[in-house]
Design a protein around this motif. Sequence first.
Motif, short mmCIF file in Angstrom:
data_model
loop_
_atom_site.label_atom_id
_atom_site.label_comp_id
_atom_site.label_asym_id
_atom_site.label_seq_id
_atom_site.Cartn_x
_atom_site.Cartn_y
_atom_site.Cartn_z
N LYS A 165 -12.46 -6.42 -3.73
CA LYS A 165 -12.97 -5.98 -2.43
C LYS A 165 -11.85 -5.50 -1.51
N ALA A 166 -10.67 -6.13 -1.58
CA ALA A 166 -9.57 -5.75 -0.69
C ALA A 166 -9.14 -4.30 -0.94
N LEU A 167 -9.35 -3.82 -2.17
CA LEU A 167 -8.99 -2.44 -2.50
C LEU A 167 -10.17 -1.50 -2.32
N GLY A 168 -11.22 -1.99 -1.69
CA GLY A 168 -12.36 -1.12 -1.42
C GLY A 168 -13.47 -1.23 -2.44
N GLY A 169 -13.24 -1.98 -3.52
CA GLY A 169 -14.28 -2.14 -4.52
C GLY A 169 -14.77 -0.81 -5.05
N ASP A 170 -16.09 -0.68 -5.22
CA ASP A 170 -16.61 0.55 -5.81
C ASP A 170 -16.66 1.69 -4.79
N ASP A 171 -16.37 1.41 -3.50
CA ASP A 171 -16.34 2.49 -2.52
C ASP A 171 -15.03 3.27 -2.58
N GLY A 172 -14.00 2.68 -3.21
CA GLY A 172 -12.70 3.33 -3.23
C GLY A 172 -11.94 3.09 -1.94
N MET A 173 -10.81 3.74 -1.79
CA MET A 173 -9.95 3.51 -0.64
C MET A 173 -9.44 4.86 -0.14
N SER A 174 -9.56 5.07 1.18
CA SER A 174 -9.05 6.33 1.73
C SER A 174 -7.80 6.04 2.55
N GLY A 175 -7.26 7.05 3.20
CA GLY A 175 -6.10 6.86 4.06
C GLY A 175 -4.77 7.02 3.34
N VAL A 176 -4.80 7.61 2.13
CA VAL A 176 -3.55 7.88 1.43
C VAL A 176 -2.91 9.11 2.07
N SER A 177 -1.59 9.09 2.22
CA SER A 177 -0.95 10.29 2.75
C SER A 177 0.05 10.84 1.74
N ARG A 178 0.31 12.12 1.85
CA ARG A 178 1.23 12.76 0.91
C ARG A 178 2.67 12.50 1.32
N TYR A 179 3.60 12.85 0.41
CA TYR A 179 5.02 12.67 0.71
C TYR A 179 5.39 13.44 1.98
N ASP A 180 6.32 12.86 2.73
CA ASP A 180 6.78 13.52 3.95
C ASP A 180 8.11 14.22 3.67
N PHE A 181 8.05 15.52 3.42
CA PHE A 181 9.26 16.29 3.17
C PHE A 181 9.59 17.18 4.36
N SER A 182 9.11 16.79 5.56
CA SER A 182 9.32 17.66 6.71
C SER A 182 10.80 17.79 7.05
N ALA A 183 11.62 16.82 6.62
CA ALA A 183 13.06 16.88 6.88
C ALA A 183 13.69 18.12 6.27
N ILE A 184 13.14 18.58 5.11
CA ILE A 184 13.68 19.80 4.51
C ILE A 184 12.72 20.96 4.73
N GLY A 185 11.85 20.83 5.72
CA GLY A 185 11.02 21.95 6.14
C GLY A 185 9.83 22.22 5.24
#
Lengths: 320, 290
Positions: A132-152
Amino acid sequence: MFYQTPLKSVTVIVILAALALYAILGGYFAGEIVVEIAVLAILAISLDFVAGYGGMVSLCHGAIAGIGAYTFAGLTALAGFDGFTATLAALAATAAFGLVVGAVTANISGIFFIMATLAFGQMAYVVVFEWKALGGDDGMSGVSRYDFSAIGLNMNGSVEFALFCLLVVLIVYAVAAYVLRSSFGRTLIGVHSNEDRMRALGLSVWKHKAVAFSFSSLLAGSAGILAAQHTLFVSPELLVWTVSGEVLIVVILGGLGTLAGPIAGAALLVFLKQQVSDYTEHWHLVIGLFLIAAVMAGGRGVYGQVEHVLQRKARSDANA
Amino acid sequence: MVADADFWLTQFLNGMQLSMLLFLLSIGLTIIFGLMHFVNLAHGALYMVGAYVGVSAAASLGNFWLALIAAPLAVTIVGIFLYVAVIRRMRRAGPMNQVLVTFGLIFVLVDLVRILWGDIALGMEQPAILSGPAEIFGVSYPAYRLFIIAVGLVVMVALSLVLSRTQIGAMVRAGVENDAMASCLGINVERLFFAVFCVGCALAGLAGAVAAPVFSATPSMATDILIPTLIVVVIGGLGSLGGAIVGSLIIGFIQTFGAVVLPGFASVLVYVLLAIVLIAKPAGLLPARS
């Protein structure tokens, strides 16, 4: 033996370059397709490493990628770790899972090995489904992609992310090829061709197989990390056994034991799916018939068939 | 938790019903496995076809019992087609290719069913005589579910008698034990394989038709039932009737009682058991080959 032949190099570079071009010119939709191909290609390369060169036909590689995806998603979205740490942790988790599965199943072969890996994959699926802590069968949202803004670089752009995924495919391929050419890889191929002989030579066969499976799982884990970042969402669907079946289909369509073939197989399957579903919603029917025909035609796969024909031609030229 | 005897009797009957359904499927699969060394992942798809044919036959003929005959016949015809077109050629192709080809067959069969019957769950009327509840040891239980248990038991007894008492049974056992030796003794093993394959298909079709009134016919039943059936076959031991019986009972009861006692953990339990058996006794609990 594994040789990084010119044909392999050319195939890999041409396919990846073509996909990169497609992503750059084709806009958002093309980028999504390229990411899908890249994730599937990485998984297929990792499966080909153990199945094609180690004789271990795993039906849990989808679940292993899912473990990587969930570890990454859980650490970034729930625990607030940065992407780099989460990546390392996810790779470590998949490698550890692979080591356990590999060690436990090392003495099993044939259909029993397939069934055993299926069992471990389904175990992971059920655990994630019920957690349940991982969202169970509903899954889990809120993942973000790598932050490479330092190299534009803005990774939230479809094209940027697609190109990054293709780069990961290239890295995974290069690492797998490097390991297969090393003494570790040669030993693995030796185990595949004759396990008793390697044992007689003093090799601890089960350890070798377990480490190989662990390495392959680590590669599969990187596919899971990309899959989680692609949709910004993870769900238990990632771990269902039919996903692993699809990866196996990709390997066979491309060519088992060729390492370059799986990349071609992934592109082929995703494009085929795309094309067929434009005409009919019953694309499974077409893929199924295609798969049956491919296996019954000799099972070398698209790339494998080309390599086979060229090698035979080279041999007959040498004899003439 | 309710702890009275009635509750547990109901759970026991639920477990029996699931076990019998698994048995009808796994016995065909295990003999095909053991005798032909053939991995048929499409067995669950045949079960699905049986359910759909049963639903249609019951609706058009207006008779449940005729549907129960029509479904196995239709599935056997589908099976014969698969045998001639695909399976016969894949006999010596190795487990991985067999897994892939029959995986492809699942795709094909499921989509054909979707085209012919649509993507919705289809229900089936229970026969009037079995539609009400029945009293058993003072517990009220659906009569139709008792009927499923009875069908499973009848098939189980009939197969045990055929395998242990008749000449054909002896030939099948010889083929499972050592097919090369059996064919040296003048048994046409190929024809025997074919006959056994047909019986396996018919039982899958029967299971589908029998299950349809309870679970409805859906395209997803092809893969849903496949994994538990494979687990039964592997736990019990390839090619053995006793193994299929024991395996079905173990899995049926673990799933039923696990869902009551340890909700959420029951399905993990099944896979843990499978892993333990594969590691400790890879040939299964009751292997056919001594």
